[in-house]
Design an enzyme around this catalytic site. Structure first.
Site, PDB file in Angstrom:
ATOM      1  N   ASP A 484     113.617 -10.642 -38.403  1.00  0.00           N
ATOM      2  CA  ASP A 484     113.180  -9.294 -38.030  1.00  0.00           C
ATOM      3  C   ASP A 484     112.466  -9.260 -36.685  1.00  0.00           C
ATOM      4  OD1 ASP A 484     113.951  -7.581 -40.074  1.00  0.00           O
ATOM      5  OD2 ASP A 484     112.256  -8.143 -41.335  1.00  0.00           O
TER       6      ASP A 484
HETATM    7  C1  GLC Z   1     110.554 -11.210 -44.152  1.00  0.00           C
HETATM    8  C2  GLC Z   1     111.460 -10.052 -44.436  1.00  0.00           C
HETATM    9  C3  GLC Z   1     112.899 -10.455 -44.336  1.00  0.00           C
HETATM   10  C4  GLC Z   1     113.159 -11.139 -43.041  1.00  0.00           C
HETATM   11  C5  GLC Z   1     112.195 -12.284 -42.820  1.00  0.00           C
HETATM   12  C6  GLC Z   1     112.335 -12.912 -41.463  1.00  0.00           C
HETATM   13  O1  GLC Z   1     110.631 -12.136 -45.174  1.00  0.00           O
HETATM   14  O2  GLC Z   1     111.221  -9.527 -45.707  1.00  0.00           O
HETATM   15  O3  GLC Z   1     113.741  -9.340 -44.452  1.00  0.00           O
HETATM   16  O4  GLC Z   1     114.475 -11.582 -43.064  1.00  0.00           O
HETATM   17  O5  GLC Z   1     110.889 -11.813 -42.940  1.00  0.00           O
HETATM   18  O6  GLC Z   1     111.930 -12.092 -40.441  1.00  0.00           O
HETATM   19  C1  GLC Z   2     109.235  -9.471 -41.429  1.00  0.00           C
HETATM   20  C2  GLC Z   2     108.473 -10.470 -40.676  1.00  0.00           C
HETATM   21  C3  GLC Z   2     107.246  -9.900 -40.058  1.00  0.00           C
HETATM   22  C4  GLC Z   2     107.567  -8.619 -39.335  1.00  0.00           C
HETATM   23  C5  GLC Z   2     108.311  -7.657 -40.208  1.00  0.00           C
HETATM   24  C6  GLC Z   2     108.728  -6.442 -39.480  1.00  0.00           C
HETATM   25  O1  GLC Z   2     108.557  -9.195 -42.577  1.00  0.00           O
HETATM   26  O2  GLC Z   2     108.125 -11.572 -41.488  1.00  0.00           O
HETATM   27  O3  GLC Z   2     106.675 -10.839 -39.199  1.00  0.00           O
HETATM   28  O4  GLC Z   2     106.420  -8.031 -38.861  1.00  0.00           O
HETATM   29  O5  GLC Z   2     109.437  -8.284 -40.718  1.00  0.00           O
HETATM   30  O6  GLC Z   2     109.441  -5.580 -40.302  1.00  0.00           O
END
Ligand code: GLC
Ligand code: GLC
Length: 798
Positions: A484
């Site tokens: 993300d």
């Molecule tokens: C969090 C989010 C997931 C994403 C991951 C890496 O675990 O829930 O959707 O793929 O972060 O950013």
């Molecule tokens: C995922 C990631 C986090 C970020 C979020 C944004 O959960 O782990 O670091 O802020 O996505 O949606």
């Protein structure tokens, strides 16, 4: 190395012996639509269906001290006031124990010859918490003691509850019975639900107004009524409604008293909301209290709950020479998969329950952890998720569990999302053999009249990625892929905007992702295999198209995605490489090694082995594989949120446990058992030695453990709700132990170090029950077990 507790595997519990854990160590109650979070000091909250819109207990985030608020029992024994869970009074106890089990938590406190044991559970078929409170006088003299219960109500919407005080402080309403205290805020208007806290005998006093119970300037640790030995018998009008019962008890020497409390939620049909003008219809609450309100009934409900979990976990049981592995496989990993499936990423001590609801990609991945346990619920979940897809194959990144509608604030545009629907569906059908799901009619964006079969949804998902390629023939990343925080089309220098949803480079967006490329190849192959099953009867020309798209992608990866020693991570908006030896920082990333490795891209030319070697060489540290190395040392606008984190944390050089299994599976697919095992043990909590260092619960996987470049490597964060649960389950069950569900049966193909010798797996698969003893002789290979219902015991030498 201070330890705070230990595993008691025979009863499937983790036992905490010191209440002052480095961080609240929590458990989850509930397995239908009423859920509770309960910490080792009885902190936490509960909700029905939706942690944002149907919040029952108030909880303070960022509270000081941490984890304030919950279901508190106060005991006054002479001059001493204490709680069985130590908090909130923190009066030193003679003995404290908290046992977190499967769907229940038992807290025992003892002081001055008085023992108080509280069993918390959410019964099957009841929208409530049952608290079974047992007081025992272990001394030789009669004791006269007082017991208070206490909870604080949330005004339902957990978000506005924290914001809209000009309204909230006037809306609170309660009703008071002789055993039950009711919370009915907003019931007078549009709500058809209320909450209640009841006891199985009439109380000696009560409070429903927080300031009356605590005293206006007191915290939970110094409630004025408790210290005075009284109750205010207060009726809340606005301000902050709470519920507290008081009981004055006389305990003969050696005798026990048992009280049962029920904290419940009721929905009434509109025509039966009121029993008299302004008076709520209490019959359902009374029934719920009645249903669990005797020791025999509470026992039966608790036994049923235990039976439920025994039955579930019994579906996959391992006996090996490694107790940490057995414990993980048989108990905690499966349990965490269930919790993750229920909560998605909504409610934990790191997720507030008011933010994101269910993630499209997250929920699809979570399925891999539970298809063997609760296939019917997996089926429904797949259909719910698919209904949040757009007609063009894109999908809402998140949806709200209560309404099942997509979240407009975030929208779609994440390049990887559609492919996960294929992933989830394949996992479900391989486990269940239920091809009929493909024929289910599912709308787009929940719009009636737009229905197409789930199979059509999968085709559109595949096409969405296949048709959105960038200059190198690799998939466009959009707002981000699985990571993300890799935001290659968002160039933000304004701290008040989102990294994900601020799009300033959608037009002509060219950034491409090697992670999605690997995912596309892996899922494309799975999709083609699914389409080729006799039960699907797909058009062979279409299957060929899928295979060709996959093969073109493999070629593109080999041509443009190989850096010489490992797979690149991405091409940025300007077409520059990311995750290359040419970069100054973050020369290598884990996701593309994992996914291209699982997709076996260039395996024959040795690319997968090289990439895996590079992962071990550059990403591995004592606690697992970090996400990228070296981590970014400053913010790079072209890359986005990833470089916003300090080095060693989260997506910037943290051990993001979710993606370690991808490498481990790729290792297993490459037949590298020792590497797979080493990586697996490093991220598995059961193998972690130092509870203080890890800080969070020793019985569940974390989303993130601080990496080598962090200030405190090895420190865990964001425990419980993480794709790590399902992925480690898939890794250990299918790739290490090697029990792989196939459309036509099981394939046994272990990849486990020789020294583990032999092991036994009892596995339920559809209508079959297998008892497999697997002996590792060193010859390797695999063994196919065609599906047939009934019991089968097999000894397999591999
Ligand atoms: C969090 C989010 C997931 C994403 C991951 C890496 O675990 O829930 O959707 O793929 O972060 O950013
Ligand atoms: C995922 C990631 C986090 C970020 C979020 C944004 O959960 O782990 O670091 O802020 O996505 O949606």
């Amino acid at each position: 190395m201070k330890q705070y507790g230990y595993f008691d595997d025979d009863v499937r519990e983790f036992v905490i012996t010191d209440p002052a854990t480095p961080w609240p160590w929590i458990n989850y109650l509930g397995c239908e639509d009423f859920f509770s979070l309960v910490s080792n000091t009885a902190g936490g909250y509960c909700f029905c269906k939706d942690a944002k819109f149907r919040r029952i207990l108030r909880y303070r985030y960022n509270g000081v001290p941490m984890d304030s608020g919950g279901r508190y029992y106060y005991i006054k024994d002479g001059d001493s006031v204490w709680n069985p869970g130590w908090k909130p009074c923190k009066t030193p106890l003679d003995r404290y124990e908290c046992r977190h089990g499967m769907g229940y938590t038992r807290i025992i406190g003892e002081k001055d010859g008085l023992r108080c044991e509280v069993l918390f559970f959410v019964p099957k078929g009841g929208r409530c918490e049952v608290h079974r409170v047992r007081l025992t006088n272990t001394g030789a003299a009669v004791k006269r003691v007082q017991l208070w219960s206490f909870v604080e109500w949330c005004l339902w919407n957990a978000s506005t509850d924290m914001e809209n005080f000009q309204r909230n402080l006037s809306t609170g309403e309660v009703e008071v019975g002789d055993r039950i205290l009711y919370h009915k805020t907003e019931y007078r208007e549009r709500r058809d639900h209320y909450a209640f806290f009841g006891a199985n005998r009439p109380f000696d006093g009560f409070d429903t107004d927080r300031e009356s119970f605590l005293g206006p300037y007191n915290g939970f640790d110094t409630p004025q009524q408790v210290f005075a030995g009284t109750s205010g018998n207060s009726v809340a009008h606005g301000w902050s409604p709470v519920a507290s019962h008081r009981f004055d008890l006389t305990l003969e020497a050696g005798k026990s008293e048992e009280l049962i409390f029920v904290l419940g939620y009721v929905e009434n049909p509109p025509e039966a909301k009121f029993s008299a003008p302004g008076i709520i219809n209490k019959a359902p609450a009374e029934e719920l209290l009645e249903a669990f309100g005797t020791p025999a009934k509470a026992d039966a409900a608790f036994a049923a709950l235990k039976g439920y979990w025994d039955g579930l976990l019994g579906r996959f049981q391992l006996e090996s020479a490694v107790p940490e592995l057995d414990r993980t496989v048989n108990i905690w990993n499966q349990y965490q998969c269930m919790v993750t499936f229920f909560m998605s990423r909504s409610a934990s001590y790191f997720e507030s329950g008011i933010g994101r609801g269910m993630g499209f990609r997250d929920s699809n991945q979570d399925l891999a952890g539970i298809v063997h346990l609760i296939p019917d619920r997996a089926r429904q979940r797949i259909l719910d998720i698919a209904a949040t897809q757009f007609p063009d194959g894109g999908c809402y990144h998140q949806y709200q569990p209560l309404t099942k509608r997509g979240n407009h604030d975030i929208g779609g545009g994440f390049g990887d999302d559609p492919l996960w629907l294929i992933f989830g569906t394949v996992a479900y059908i391989k486990e269940t053999g239920d091809f009929s799901i493909l024929e289910e009619k599912v709308p787009f964006d929940n719009q009636p009249g737009t229905e197409k079969t789930l199979l059509e949804h999968l085709k559109i998902s595949f096409a969405r990625v296949a048709d959105n390629l960038g200059p190198h023939g690799l998939p466009l990343i959009g707002r981000a892929d699985w990571n993300d925080c890799l935001n290659l089309n968002c160039f933000s220098d304004n701290p008040d905007e989102s990294f994900q949803t601020t799009e300033n480079k959608t037009e002509g967006s060219r950034a491409e992702s090697l992670m999605i490329a690997g995912l596309f190849v892996a899922e494309g192959k799975d999709f083609a295999e699914l389409l080729s099953q006799p039960a699907v009867s797909a058009d062979p020309a279409y299957v060929d198209e899928v295979r060709e798209a996959v093969s073109r992608m493999e070629t593109a990866v080999k041509q443009h995605g190989w850096d010489g020693e490992w797979f690149l991570r991405a091409y940025d908006y300007y077409g520059r490489k990311i995750g290359s030896s040419e970069n100054a920082e973050s020369k290598i990333f884990i996701e593309s090694q994992g996914w291209c490795g699982m997709a076996r891209i260039g395996a024959d030319e040795g690319l997968c082995d090289k990439a895996l070697d590079a992962a071990s060489k550059y990403l591995e540290c004592e606690y697992g594989l970090v996400l990228n190395a070296p981590a970014f040392s400053s913010y790079i606008k072209d890359y986005g949120e990833i470089s916003s984190y300090p080095q060693g944390y989260k997506e910037n050089g943290g051990i993001f446990c979710h993606n370690n299994p991808w490498v481990i599976i790729a290792e297993a697919m490459a037949g590298r058992a020792d590497d797979a095992w080493r990586h697996y043990c490093k991220i598995s909590p059961a193998f972690a030695k130092d509870q203080s260092l890890r800080k969070v619960e020793p019985y569940v996987f974390c989303q993130m453990v601080a990496g080598a470049e962090a200030a405190h490597p090895g420190e865990g964060k964001n425990s419980w709700l993480t794709g790590t649960a399902a992925w480690t389950w898939k890794t250990v069950s299918e790739f290490i132990l090697g029990i792989k569900p196939q459309y036509d049966g099981l394939l046994v193909e272990p990849c486990i170090p020789q020294h583990i010798g032999s092991y036994r797996v009892r596995r339920r698969f559809r209508e079959a029950e297998y008892d497999l003893t697997i002996r590792l002789t060193g010859k390797g290979g695999s063994f196919r077990i065609p599906y047939r219902p009934g019991f089968q015991a097999l000894e397999i030498e591999l």
